[in-house]
Design a protein around this motif. Structure first.
Motif, PDB file in Angstrom:
ATOM      1  N   ASP A  38      46.660  42.167  36.601  1.00 18.85           N
ATOM      2  CA  ASP A  38      47.289  41.354  36.898  1.00 18.85           C
ATOM      3  C   ASP A  38      48.672  41.190  36.484  1.00 18.85           C
ATOM      4  O   ASP A  38      49.091  41.285  35.276  1.00 18.85           O
ATOM      5  CB  ASP A  38      46.713  39.960  36.115  1.00 18.85           C
ATOM      6  CG  ASP A  38      47.135  38.806  36.666  1.00 18.85           C
ATOM      7  OD1 ASP A  38      48.137  38.396  37.467  1.00 18.85           O
ATOM      8  OD2 ASP A  38      46.495  37.641  36.348  1.00 18.85           O
ATOM      9  N   GLU A  58      50.921  38.921  36.446  1.00 19.97           N
ATOM     10  CA  GLU A  58      51.503  37.886  35.637  1.00 19.97           C
ATOM     11  C   GLU A  58      51.382  38.425  34.182  1.00 19.97           C
ATOM     12  O   GLU A  58      52.328  37.800  33.447  1.00 19.97           O
ATOM     13  CB  GLU A  58      50.459  36.746  35.957  1.00 19.97           C
ATOM     14  CG  GLU A  58      50.671  36.167  37.422  1.00 19.97           C
ATOM     15  CD  GLU A  58      49.817  34.881  37.546  1.00 19.97           C
ATOM     16  OE1 GLU A  58      49.462  34.182  36.581  1.00 19.97           O
ATOM     17  OE2 GLU A  58      49.441  34.700  38.771  1.00 19.97           O
ATOM     18  N   ALA A  71      48.722  37.986  43.403  1.00 21.85           N
ATOM     19  CA  ALA A  71      47.800  38.361  42.318  1.00 21.85           C
ATOM     20  C   ALA A  71      46.431  38.165  42.205  1.00 21.85           C
ATOM     21  O   ALA A  71      46.071  37.423  42.968  1.00 21.85           O
ATOM     22  CB  ALA A  71      48.459  37.484  41.125  1.00 21.85           C
TER      23      ALA A  71
END
Length: 249
Positions: A154, A156, A170
């Motif tokens: 991911d 993020e 994502a």
């Protein structure tokens, strides 16, 4: 080892209002030779007529991923807001401690979808839902991760400045230690993927024709790959693929 599952050999299951095409035993389709592939429990193909709905439940401790190949869907699950999914989009419902009722209803143009069920590695967690409207294609035609139970997949996780915003493309977050990947490969080009020991791969041809280790797969065919960490898929004509990476047990 690679085992080919040709599209005409898939099973048919009567579930709710649908007749599903099934890679593994499901509902009234029982096949001792095809129970599951590692921690991948279900791979079903379904087609909904305009405004038709598909219901499930109750379900617990599975991650249900619904990828839309055509049309549009609206998801309805107890305790969650409705979510709309368009072509190329993905809906995840991690059922956790249990969901009594799940429903996907088609839009005015109908819907064609592929649904994956992954056995959860962590039980007793609260149900969660995630949606991605679409995923940008990779310029090189390689595999993109659509869903993952690995935090390192991911972007993020490495960008605290995003402040909780979903980065475009994502992956959705699985409770299973698994991945779902997608690729669109131009004719005469290839895509490679590497996994680790103790993993099974399951490759599904959504469209086109590909070769893998000398085997030819047409639209709707699949390849179960065990004991092999690296694969290269070559498109004989432009091809769209979905690839599952799961624990063997």
């Amino acid at each position: 080892m690679i085992t080919i599952r040709q599209a005409p050999t898939l099973g048919s299951a009567h579930s709710d209002t649908l007749i599903l095409r099934c890679h593994f035993a499901f509902a009234d389709y029982q096949d001792p030779a095809h129970i599951h592939d590692g921690r991948l429990r279900v791979l079903n193909l379904g087609m909904l007529k305009p405004e038709q709905a598909y219901h499930l439940g109750p379900e617990a401790n599975v991650d249900i991923l619904t990828w839309l190949s055509a049309g549009s869907l609206v998801s309805h699950a107890d305790g969650f807001e409705q979510e709309e999914v368009g072509q190329g989009g993905l809906h995840l419902l991690s059922t956790g401690t249990g969901c009594k009722r799940l429903e996907w209803s088609a839009g005015p143009e109908g819907a064609t979808f592929i649904q994956f069920w992954f056995m959860a590695d962590v039980e007793g967690v609260a149900p969660t839902q995630e949606v991605r409207a679409s995923f940008p294609q990779l310029e090189d035609g390689g595999f993109r991760i659509l869903a993952s139970g690995f935090p390192e997949d991911d972007p993020e996780e490495d960008d605290p400045e995003e402040d909780g915003q979903i980065t475009d493309g994502a992956p959705v977050t699985l409770t299973a230690r698994a991945r779902l990947l997608h690729a669109v490969i131009p004719a005469a080009e290839g895509a490679a993927y590497s996994t680790t020991l103790g993993r099974d791969l399951y490759l599904l041809v959504v469209s086109g024709i590909v070769t893998i280790d000398g085997y030819v797969l047409h639209c709707g065919d699949a390849a179960a790959i065990t004991g092999q960490q690296d694969i290269v898929v070559i498109a004989q004509e432009k091809a769209e693929l979905l690839l599952v990476d799961v624990a063997s047990r």
